[in-house]
Design a protein around this motif. Structure first.
Motif, PDB file in Angstrom:
ATOM      1  N   PHE A   1     -30.133  90.324  91.003  1.00 24.44           N
ATOM      2  CA  PHE A   1     -30.252  91.614  90.326  1.00 24.44           C
ATOM      3  C   PHE A   1     -29.326  91.694  89.114  1.00 24.44           C
ATOM      4  O   PHE A   1     -29.642  92.366  88.130  1.00 24.44           O
ATOM      5  CB  PHE A   1     -29.972  92.761  91.300  1.00 24.44           C
TER       6      PHE A   1
ATOM      7  N   ASN B   1     -26.001 104.147  91.376  1.00 26.49           N
ATOM      8  CA  ASN B   1     -25.279 103.169  92.195  1.00 26.49           C
ATOM      9  C   ASN B   1     -24.502 103.835  93.322  1.00 26.49           C
ATOM     10  O   ASN B   1     -24.519 103.364  94.469  1.00 26.49           O
ATOM     11  CB  ASN B   1     -24.335 102.346  91.315  1.00 26.49           C
TER      12      ASN B   1
ATOM     13  N   SER C   1     -24.135  94.322  91.957  1.00 22.73           N
ATOM     14  CA  SER C   1     -24.576  93.344  90.971  1.00 22.73           C
ATOM     15  C   SER C   1     -24.296  93.830  89.547  1.00 22.73           C
ATOM     16  O   SER C   1     -24.356  93.047  88.599  1.00 22.73           O
ATOM     17  CB  SER C   1     -26.073  93.065  91.126  1.00 22.73           C
ATOM     18  N   LEU C   2     -23.970  95.114  89.400  1.00 22.46           N
ATOM     19  CA  LEU C   2     -23.657  95.672  88.089  1.00 22.46           C
ATOM     20  C   LEU C   2     -22.460  94.978  87.455  1.00 22.46           C
ATOM     21  O   LEU C   2     -22.279  95.000  86.239  1.00 22.46           O
ATOM     22  CB  LEU C   2     -23.398  97.181  88.187  1.00 22.46           C
TER      23      LEU C   2
ATOM     24  N   PHE D   1     -33.240  92.587  81.480  1.00 22.92           N
ATOM     25  CA  PHE D   1     -33.858  93.877  81.149  1.00 22.92           C
ATOM     26  C   PHE D   1     -33.192  94.497  79.919  1.00 22.92           C
ATOM     27  O   PHE D   1     -33.849  95.141  79.099  1.00 22.92           O
ATOM     28  CB  PHE D   1     -33.764  94.838  82.332  1.00 22.92           C
ATOM     29  N   LYS D   2     -31.884  94.313  79.808  1.00 26.17           N
ATOM     30  CA  LYS D   2     -31.182  94.829  78.624  1.00 26.17           C
ATOM     31  C   LYS D   2     -31.686  94.125  77.368  1.00 26.17           C
ATOM     32  O   LYS D   2     -31.848  94.736  76.313  1.00 26.17           O
ATOM     33  CB  LYS D   2     -29.679  94.638  78.790  1.00 26.17           C
TER      34      LYS D   2
ATOM     35  N   ARG E   1     -26.246  96.902  94.431  1.00 27.25           N
ATOM     36  CA  ARG E   1     -25.614  97.812  93.476  1.00 27.25           C
ATOM     37  C   ARG E   1     -24.357  97.220  92.852  1.00 27.25           C
ATOM     38  O   ARG E   1     -24.020  97.510  91.710  1.00 27.25           O
ATOM     39  CB  ARG E   1     -25.301  99.146  94.167  1.00 27.25           C
TER      40      ARG E   1
ATOM     41  N   ASP F   1     -30.743  92.410  85.445  1.00 26.09           N
ATOM     42  CA  ASP F   1     -30.220  93.525  84.656  1.00 26.09           C
ATOM     43  C   ASP F   1     -29.918  93.074  83.233  1.00 26.09           C
ATOM     44  O   ASP F   1     -30.218  93.781  82.264  1.00 26.09           O
ATOM     45  CB  ASP F   1     -28.962  94.089  85.318  1.00 26.09           C
TER      46      ASP F   1
ATOM     47  N   PHE G   1     -26.386 105.996  85.383  1.00 22.44           N
ATOM     48  CA  PHE G   1     -25.997 104.661  85.831  1.00 22.44           C
ATOM     49  C   PHE G   1     -25.101 104.733  87.062  1.00 22.44           C
ATOM     50  O   PHE G   1     -25.349 104.088  88.087  1.00 22.44           O
ATOM     51  CB  PHE G   1     -25.273 103.953  84.688  1.00 22.44           C
TER      52      PHE G   1
ATOM     53  N   PRO H   1     -23.591  91.967  84.701  1.00 23.00           N
ATOM     54  CA  PRO H   1     -23.801  92.282  83.289  1.00 23.00           C
ATOM     55  C   PRO H   1     -22.532  92.781  82.600  1.00 23.00           C
ATOM     56  O   PRO H   1     -22.353  92.553  81.406  1.00 23.00           O
ATOM     57  CB  PRO H   1     -24.886  93.374  83.320  1.00 23.00           C
TER      58      PRO H   1
END
Length: 283
Positions: A151, A240, A95-96, A158-159, A93, A155, A236, A99
């Protein structure tokens, strides 16, 4: 909120299955392969597909995500077995921040004070969470950090995939899952031939469970975003926060994972950092 809650439960359940699979001497490779087979089947059952413009689709992006997904999933399984659910879920989590950092350094996004403070306190929180409670025991940070980096990169990709609007996101998703499945089937074949590993029913059943809950995580996450269209930061942050809290409770209460004061303090700081990111999106 029910979709968000179900997504959190499904995400943590995946970790619980991998944790329990250690008792059965299971093969993470076979489990991950079965997981994607089930995920692809469920995608065809629940989603409507429009495979348009496949010739102009971003195949380099699809293949990159399709390769990284099973690779990082294997890192996730190994990390859970080595350092437990609490630290692995927290690493996943947190890992946010990758990005977010990329948005600042690469895409020139303007950062306010909330987001800057979140980044400053987020990285020390990661280190505090990963520290072992017993100082004499060596801390193996390799797999949790690989989970965090993996991750985070996924992410970002994926964006990028979401920006490709010629084909619906759900259709792109099934393409990516199919690529991941093909890669894992090749890995299973290699493991079977070279290492003489036997494909067993227990691995298929455990992998099937992982696939159901992994898909449930994605399905309910997308539904939650559909409900909170005007306020995606709720989904979001809620995801998390929920995973870190529920994963920590299960890790400590059910699996008796030992955490030190520094670990708990790191979890608290991590939650504060995620809340600051919410405030930064609202301000």
């Amino acid at each position: 909120m029910i979709y968000l809650l179900l997504s959190v439960v499904c995400s943590v359940t995946v970790g619980v299955i991998f944790k329990l699979s250690r008792q059965y001497n299971s093969s993470a490779i076979q489990m991950v392969a079965t997981n994607y087979a089930v995920a692809v089947l469920l995608c065809f059952f629940f989603f409507d597909f429009k495979f348009t413009s496949l010739s102009t689709a971003p195949w380099a992006l699809y293949v990159s995500i399709g390769f990284l997904l099973p690779t990082v999933f294997l890192f996730l399984a190994t990390s859970i077995k080595q350092v437990g659910i609490v630290r692995t879920d927290a690493a996943q989590r947190l890992s946010l921040f990758i990005p977010i950092l990329a948005a600042w350094l690469v895409f020139d996004e303007t950062f306010n004070s909330y987001k800057l403070v979140a980044l400053i306190i987020g990285f020390p929180a990661i280190l505090m969470i990963l520290m072992k409670p017993v100082s004499k025991e060596k801390t193996n940070w390799t797999y949790p950090l690989l989970v965090l980096l993996g991750f985070g990169i996924i992410d970002i990709l994926f964006k990028k995939m979401a920006l490709y609007t010629t084909m619906p996101f759900t259709s792109s998703l099934v393409v990516v899952f199919s690529i991941a499945l093909v890669i894992m089937l090749l890995v299973v074949c290699y493991d079977t031939v070279v290492n003489a590993s036997k494909i067993t029913l227990k691995n298929i059943l455990l992998g099937g469970l992982v696939g159901v809950f992994n898909f449930g995580n994605i399905l309910f996450y997308l539904k939650a975003h559909h409900v909170f269209t005007a306020n995606p930061s709720t989904v979001f942050a809620g995801m998390n926060l929920g995973v870190i809290i529920l994963g920590s409770v299960i890790g400590v209460v059910v699996f008796k994972e030992k955490l030190s004061v520094k670990n708990y303090l790191g979890l608290l700081i991590a939650l504060i950092a995620i809340l600051l990111i919410v405030f930064s999106q609202e301000s």
